[in-house]
Scaffold this motif. Structure first.
Motif, PDB file in Angstrom:
ATOM      1  N   ASP A   4     -15.622  -5.859  -3.121  1.00 32.55           N
ATOM      2  CA  ASP A   4     -15.069  -5.377  -1.854  1.00 32.55           C
ATOM      3  C   ASP A   4     -13.641  -5.881  -1.647  1.00 32.55           C
ATOM      4  O   ASP A   4     -12.780  -5.155  -1.149  1.00 32.55           O
ATOM      5  N   ALA A   5     -13.366  -7.106  -2.061  1.00 40.13           N
ATOM      6  CA  ALA A   5     -12.012  -7.650  -1.936  1.00 40.13           C
ATOM      7  C   ALA A   5     -11.051  -6.903  -2.856  1.00 40.13           C
ATOM      8  O   ALA A   5      -9.921  -6.587  -2.468  1.00 40.13           O
ATOM      9  N   ARG A   6     -11.507  -6.591  -4.063  1.00 41.26           N
ATOM     10  CA  ARG A   6     -10.663  -5.839  -5.007  1.00 41.26           C
ATOM     11  C   ARG A   6     -10.386  -4.437  -4.452  1.00 41.26           C
ATOM     12  O   ARG A   6      -9.278  -3.939  -4.510  1.00 41.26           O
ATOM     13  N   ARG A   7     -11.415  -3.825  -3.880  1.00 42.44           N
ATOM     14  CA  ARG A   7     -11.246  -2.494  -3.283  1.00 42.44           C
ATOM     15  C   ARG A   7     -10.251  -2.540  -2.121  1.00 42.44           C
ATOM     16  O   ARG A   7      -9.400  -1.668  -1.985  1.00 42.44           O
ATOM     17  N   ASN A   8     -10.365  -3.575  -1.270  1.00 36.05           N
ATOM     18  CA  ASN A   8      -9.413  -3.743  -0.157  1.00 36.05           C
ATOM     19  C   ASN A   8      -7.991  -3.894  -0.673  1.00 36.05           C
ATOM     20  O   ASN A   8      -7.052  -3.298  -0.147  1.00 36.05           O
ATOM     21  N   ARG A   9      -7.825  -4.702  -1.709  1.00 27.87           N
ATOM     22  CA  ARG A   9      -6.493  -4.920  -2.277  1.00 27.87           C
ATOM     23  C   ARG A   9      -5.923  -3.615  -2.812  1.00 27.87           C
ATOM     24  O   ARG A   9      -4.766  -3.289  -2.567  1.00 27.87           O
ATOM     25  N   GLU A  10      -6.741  -2.877  -3.549  1.00 21.87           N
ATOM     26  CA  GLU A  10      -6.275  -1.602  -4.113  1.00 21.87           C
ATOM     27  C   GLU A  10      -5.920  -0.611  -3.011  1.00 21.87           C
ATOM     28  O   GLU A  10      -4.922   0.109  -3.117  1.00 21.87           O
ATOM     29  N   HIS A  11      -6.730  -0.585  -1.943  1.00 22.45           N
ATOM     30  CA  HIS A  11      -6.445   0.322  -0.831  1.00 22.45           C
ATOM     31  C   HIS A  11      -5.160  -0.082  -0.108  1.00 22.45           C
ATOM     32  O   HIS A  11      -4.334   0.763   0.240  1.00 22.45           O
ATOM     33  N   LEU A  12      -4.989  -1.379   0.114  1.00 26.32           N
ATOM     34  CA  LEU A  12      -3.744  -1.870   0.730  1.00 26.32           C
ATOM     35  C   LEU A  12      -2.539  -1.523  -0.137  1.00 26.32           C
ATOM     36  O   LEU A  12      -1.496  -1.086   0.375  1.00 26.32           O
ATOM     37  N   LEU A  13      -2.676  -1.691  -1.438  1.00 23.40           N
ATOM     38  CA  LEU A  13      -1.581  -1.392  -2.357  1.00 23.40           C
ATOM     39  C   LEU A  13      -1.236   0.101  -2.322  1.00 23.40           C
ATOM     40  O   LEU A  13      -0.061   0.470  -2.251  1.00 23.40           O
ATOM     41  N   ALA A  14      -2.243   0.958  -2.347  1.00 21.12           N
ATOM     42  CA  ALA A  14      -2.005   2.407  -2.290  1.00 21.12           C
ATOM     43  C   ALA A  14      -1.347   2.791  -0.966  1.00 21.12           C
ATOM     44  O   ALA A  14      -0.404   3.599  -0.939  1.00 21.12           O
ATOM     45  N   THR A  15      -1.805   2.208   0.121  1.00 14.21           N
ATOM     46  CA  THR A  15      -1.210   2.492   1.429  1.00 14.21           C
ATOM     47  C   THR A  15       0.221   1.983   1.478  1.00 14.21           C
ATOM     48  O   THR A  15       1.119   2.673   1.969  1.00 14.21           O
ATOM     49  N   ALA A  16       0.451   0.787   0.965  1.00 16.45           N
ATOM     50  CA  ALA A  16       1.807   0.222   0.952  1.00 16.45           C
ATOM     51  C   ALA A  16       2.748   1.103   0.143  1.00 16.45           C
ATOM     52  O   ALA A  16       3.893   1.332   0.544  1.00 16.45           O
ATOM     53  N   LYS A  17       2.285   1.627  -1.001  1.00 16.88           N
ATOM     54  CA  LYS A  17       3.126   2.512  -1.814  1.00 16.88           C
ATOM     55  C   LYS A  17       3.559   3.722  -0.992  1.00 16.88           C
ATOM     56  O   LYS A  17       4.735   4.112  -1.006  1.00 16.88           O
ATOM     57  N   ALA A  18       2.625   4.313  -0.251  1.00 21.76           N
ATOM     58  CA  ALA A  18       2.943   5.499   0.548  1.00 21.76           C
ATOM     59  C   ALA A  18       3.909   5.162   1.682  1.00 21.76           C
ATOM     60  O   ALA A  18       4.895   5.879   1.902  1.00 21.76           O
ATOM     61  N   VAL A  19       3.653   4.079   2.396  1.00 16.93           N
ATOM     62  CA  VAL A  19       4.502   3.707   3.536  1.00 16.93           C
ATOM     63  C   VAL A  19       5.896   3.305   3.054  1.00 16.93           C
ATOM     64  O   VAL A  19       6.905   3.696   3.647  1.00 16.93           O
ATOM     65  N   ILE A  20       5.967   2.569   1.970  1.00 10.74           N
ATOM     66  CA  ILE A  20       7.269   2.139   1.438  1.00 10.74           C
ATOM     67  C   ILE A  20       8.045   3.345   0.914  1.00 10.74           C
ATOM     68  O   ILE A  20       9.267   3.421   1.068  1.00 10.74           O
ATOM     69  N   ALA A  21       7.363   4.329   0.340  1.00  8.56           N
ATOM     70  CA  ALA A  21       8.041   5.549  -0.108  1.00  8.56           C
ATOM     71  C   ALA A  21       8.644   6.286   1.084  1.00  8.56           C
ATOM     72  O   ALA A  21       9.724   6.856   0.979  1.00  8.56           O
ATOM     73  N   GLU A  22       7.976   6.247   2.229  1.00  5.21           N
ATOM     74  CA  GLU A  22       8.472   6.906   3.446  1.00  5.21           C
ATOM     75  C   GLU A  22       9.580   6.109   4.129  1.00  5.21           C
ATOM     76  O   GLU A  22      10.571   6.672   4.565  1.00  5.21           O
ATOM     77  N   GLN A  23       9.364   4.798   4.261  1.00  2.76           N
ATOM     78  CA  GLN A  23      10.211   3.983   5.131  1.00  2.76           C
ATOM     79  C   GLN A  23      11.093   2.975   4.409  1.00  2.76           C
ATOM     80  O   GLN A  23      11.920   2.328   5.034  1.00  2.76           O
TER      81      GLN A  23
END
Length: 178
Positions: A4-23
């Motif tokens: 679950d921690a690995r899944r959270n990290r991967e989800h945070l990383l994917a979200t961060a990639k999208a937000v950083i690409a935008e902002q």
């Protein structure tokens, strides 16, 4: 790391990639956590600093590009494989949002040499295209990156976004054929 921690990290990383690409690299860490549906504490447990998060995003992007290059080595057409990867590199450069500069200027300890990884990935595709007579023999990896980066810089100043950049890259790649 627990599943679950690995899944959270991967989800945070994917979200961060999208937000950083935008902002860009100054994107709000709270916004990243909110969009990921997690609290800021979860984000900070996985990425204790902004620099740690940016380094993880950058490393993930570079590793993804290098994996694509590796997969393209099996493509039946050497020059098409190089062209496809060139477009991936161009898209990376156009959506970078200053991330590369922030990694360089921030002195982030990435734990890997992103430049060496990218040069190695490009060298495999370029060498194959040259060996098969599909690309100019006098082109080296540094030339390749300067050309793709030049297209990205030129296109970023012109209307038309990625479509215009793709056209400019097509013209450039046509000039590289052996």
């Amino acid at each position: 790391m627990r599943v679950d921690a690995r899944r959270n990290r991967e989800h945070l990383l994917a979200t961060a990639k999208a937000v950083i690409a935008e902002q860009g690299p100054e994107a709000s860490l709270n916004e990243i956590a909110r969009r990921a549906g997690m609290g800021p504490g979860t984000l900070y447990r996985h990425f204790p600093t902004r620099q740690a998060l940016l380094a993880a995003v950058f490393q993930d992007r570079v590793e993804t590009l290098c994996a694509k290059a590796e997969n393209l080595l099996a493509h039946p057409s050497a020059d098409e494989a190089l062209a496809l990867w060139s477009r991936d590199v161009l898209a990376h450069a156009l959506t970078d949002g200053g991330l590369s500069a922030s990694m360089t200027l921030g002195g982030a300890g990435l734990g890997f040499d992103c430049h060496a990884a990218m040069r190695s990935a490009a060298a495999g595709l370029l060498t194959r295209a040259q060996r098969e007579g599909r690309t100019r023999q006098d082109l080296d990896v540094e030339d390749f990156f300067q050309l793709v980066t030049g297209v990205a810089l030129a296109a970023s100043e012109l209307p038309g976004g990625l479509g215009r950049a793709d056209h400019l890259l097509s013209v450039t790649l046509a000039g590289l054929r052996g």
